[in-house]
Write a protein that holds these residues in place. Structure first.
Motif, short mmCIF file in Angstrom:
data_model
loop_
_atom_site.label_atom_id
_atom_site.label_comp_id
_atom_site.label_asym_id
_atom_site.label_seq_id
_atom_site.Cartn_x
_atom_site.Cartn_y
_atom_site.Cartn_z
N GLN A 1 0.81 -1.22 0.00
CA GLN A 1 0.00 0.00 0.00
C GLN A 1 0.84 1.27 0.00
OE1 GLN A 1 -2.72 -0.28 3.32
NE2 GLN A 1 -3.93 -1.91 2.36
N ASP A 2 2.10 1.16 0.39
CA ASP A 2 2.94 2.35 0.49
C ASP A 2 3.97 2.47 -0.64
OD1 ASP A 2 4.38 0.16 1.30
OD2 ASP A 2 5.47 1.22 2.88
N ARG A 3 3.95 1.49 -1.58
CA ARG A 3 4.91 1.53 -2.68
C ARG A 3 4.22 1.25 -4.01
NH1 ARG A 3 9.35 -2.60 -1.91
NH2 ARG A 3 7.67 -3.87 -1.02
N PHE A 4 4.81 1.78 -5.08
CA PHE A 4 4.23 1.71 -6.42
C PHE A 4 5.34 1.27 -7.36
CE2 PHE A 4 2.85 3.16 -10.51
CZ PHE A 4 1.48 3.35 -10.48
N TYR A 5 5.08 0.24 -8.16
CA TYR A 5 6.13 -0.27 -9.04
C TYR A 5 6.10 0.43 -10.39
CZ TYR A 5 9.37 -3.68 -11.07
OH TYR A 5 10.46 -4.30 -11.64
N VAL A 6 7.25 0.97 -10.79
CA VAL A 6 7.40 1.58 -12.10
C VAL A 6 8.57 0.91 -12.81
CG1 VAL A 6 7.94 3.68 -13.39
CG2 VAL A 6 6.52 3.82 -11.32
N SER A 7 8.31 0.32 -13.97
CA SER A 7 9.35 -0.32 -14.75
C SER A 7 9.54 0.49 -16.03
CB SER A 7 8.96 -1.76 -15.10
OG SER A 7 10.09 -2.53 -15.43
N VAL A 8 10.78 0.91 -16.28
CA VAL A 8 11.07 1.81 -17.39
C VAL A 8 12.00 1.15 -18.39
CG1 VAL A 8 12.91 2.89 -16.04
CG2 VAL A 8 12.00 4.09 -18.02
N ALA A 9 11.71 1.34 -19.67
CA ALA A 9 12.54 0.78 -20.75
C ALA A 9 13.07 1.93 -21.60
CB ALA A 9 11.73 -0.18 -21.61
N TRP B 1 10.62 0.49 -6.95
CA TRP B 1 9.49 0.67 -6.03
C TRP B 1 9.56 2.09 -5.49
CZ3 TRP B 1 5.63 -2.72 -5.78
CH2 TRP B 1 5.88 -4.03 -6.19
N LEU B 2 8.57 2.90 -5.84
CA LEU B 2 8.57 4.31 -5.48
C LEU B 2 7.44 4.61 -4.50
CD1 LEU B 2 9.04 5.82 -9.07
CD2 LEU B 2 10.82 5.31 -7.37
N PRO B 3 7.54 5.74 -3.77
CA PRO B 3 6.44 6.13 -2.87
C PRO B 3 5.17 6.38 -3.68
CG PRO B 3 8.42 7.41 -2.43
CD PRO B 3 8.66 6.69 -3.71
N ARG B 4 4.04 6.12 -3.09
CA ARG B 4 2.76 6.40 -3.75
C ARG B 4 2.41 7.89 -3.65
NH1 ARG B 4 -0.46 2.15 -5.37
NH2 ARG B 4 0.32 0.08 -4.77
N GLU B 5 1.51 8.29 -4.54
CA GLU B 5 0.96 9.65 -4.54
C GLU B 5 2.01 10.72 -4.82
OE1 GLU B 5 -2.27 10.07 -4.57
OE2 GLU B 5 -2.56 7.91 -4.26
N VAL B 6 2.94 10.42 -5.71
CA VAL B 6 3.90 11.43 -6.14
C VAL B 6 3.97 11.41 -7.67
CG1 VAL B 6 5.29 11.26 -4.04
CG2 VAL B 6 5.90 9.88 -6.04
N ALA B 7 4.51 12.47 -8.23
CA ALA B 7 4.75 12.56 -9.67
C ALA B 7 6.09 13.25 -9.86
CB ALA B 7 3.64 13.34 -10.36
N GLY B 8 6.69 13.04 -11.01
CA GLY B 8 7.98 13.66 -11.24
C GLY B 8 8.59 13.23 -12.55
N THR B 9 9.92 13.12 -12.58
CA THR B 9 10.66 12.88 -13.81
C THR B 9 11.69 11.78 -13.62
OG1 THR B 9 10.41 15.22 -14.43
CG2 THR B 9 12.08 13.94 -15.61
N SER C 1 4.07 9.00 -12.68
CA SER C 1 3.12 9.30 -11.62
C SER C 1 2.80 8.02 -10.88
CB SER C 1 1.84 9.92 -12.18
OG SER C 1 0.84 10.01 -11.18
N THR C 2 2.72 8.10 -9.55
CA THR C 2 2.35 6.92 -8.76
C THR C 2 0.99 7.12 -8.09
OG1 THR C 2 3.48 7.70 -6.76
CG2 THR C 2 4.78 6.41 -8.33
N THR C 3 0.14 7.89 -8.75
CA THR C 3 -1.23 8.07 -8.29
C THR C 3 -2.11 6.96 -8.86
OG1 THR C 3 -1.68 9.54 -10.16
CG2 THR C 3 -0.93 10.56 -8.12
N ASP C 4 -3.39 6.98 -8.56
CA ASP C 4 -4.28 5.90 -8.98
C ASP C 4 -4.37 5.75 -10.50
OD1 ASP C 4 -4.82 5.22 -6.39
OD2 ASP C 4 -6.73 6.27 -6.28
N ASP C 5 -4.09 6.83 -11.24
CA ASP C 5 -4.13 6.74 -12.70
C ASP C 5 -2.74 6.67 -13.31
OD1 ASP C 5 -3.38 9.30 -12.08
OD2 ASP C 5 -4.82 10.30 -13.42
N GLY C 6 -1.74 6.33 -12.50
CA GLY C 6 -0.37 6.26 -12.99
C GLY C 6 -0.08 4.96 -13.74
N ALA C 7 0.92 5.03 -14.61
CA ALA C 7 1.34 3.87 -15.39
C ALA C 7 2.44 3.12 -14.65
CB ALA C 7 1.85 4.30 -16.76
N THR C 8 2.40 1.79 -14.74
CA THR C 8 3.47 0.98 -14.17
C THR C 8 4.54 0.65 -15.21
OG1 THR C 8 2.34 -1.11 -14.64
CG2 THR C 8 1.86 -0.05 -12.53
N CYS C 9 4.31 1.07 -16.44
CA CYS C 9 5.19 0.75 -17.56
C CYS C 9 5.53 2.05 -18.30
CB CYS C 9 4.48 -0.22 -18.50
SG CYS C 9 5.48 -0.87 -19.86
#
Length: 207
Positions: free
Chosen positions: A107-115, A169-177, A192-200
């Protein structure tokens, strides 16, 4: 204990949004004849379905975030071809083509995978751990991730996985670059790690 949300009934039509444009292969059906023993039938039942697929790849008993880490780092030659795994905002959705299992992510982390890419990429929103493939597999890159408040979340030199991605694994509810440097090239993309953020993230072009 592994966290489960729900298991869909066999035979349902699944839409695992991600890099893949095809549905997972249909699960094998039993051709049991009258001569097969009850023991053989029990063995087949135990190895079928999503739970059976997880056990086959030594993923049973793991938490959802551990499964994410294991599958994203697998060499391409070892990827399961009978298991789909889609990273959503708060769930890891697993499917064998007939059955679907959703597991809670932290609940406190959001997965973002970048290519990061130089010449070739693809559209993606929810990262598919078993089908997504980026251009730069096994390459050393410098990754810096900074939120809109100026806080540095990641600043490290790392190597992309065999699939061309690298996950955080990033904090939730943040956006950036996200900024990446590779072989004299640089690029950046928003996250973005908000509810409409992409994991890819597949829009980070290096130039």
């Amino acid at each position: 204990m592994r966290r489960r949300i729900a298991v869909a009934a066999a035979g349902v039509v699944l839409v695992l949004a991600g890099c893949s444009t095809t549905e997972p292969g249909a699960g094998e059906t039993s051709g049991a004849g009258a001569g097969e023993t009850a023991a053989a039938g029990a063995t087949e039942a135990a190895s079928s379905g999503v739970e059976g697929r997880l056990a086959a790849y030594d993923l049973d008993g793991l938490e959802a975030d551990d499964i994410v880490d294991e599958l994203d780092r697998l060499p391409l030659a070892e990827r399961p071809d009978d298991l789909m795994a889609s990273v959503r905002v708060d769930q890891l959705v697993l499917s064998d083509g007939e059955e679907e299992l959703a597991m809670e992510l932290p609940q406190d982390r959001f997965y973002v995978s970048v290519a990061p890419f130089v010449e070739q990429t693809h559209e993606c929103f929810y990262h598919s751990l078993t089908t997504c493939t980026g251009e730069l597999g096994g390459e050393e890159v410098q990754v810096t991730i900074v939120d809109d408040a100026g806080e540095v979340l990641v600043d490290e030199r790392t190597t992309t996985y065999d699939n061309g991605f690298v996950g955080f694994w990033l904090p939730r509810e943040v956006a950036g670059t996200i900024r990446v440097s590779y072989d004299g090239l640089e690029g950046e993309a928003a996250f973005s790690t908000t509810d409409d953020g992409a994991t890819c993230v597949t829009t980070l072009k290096l130039a």
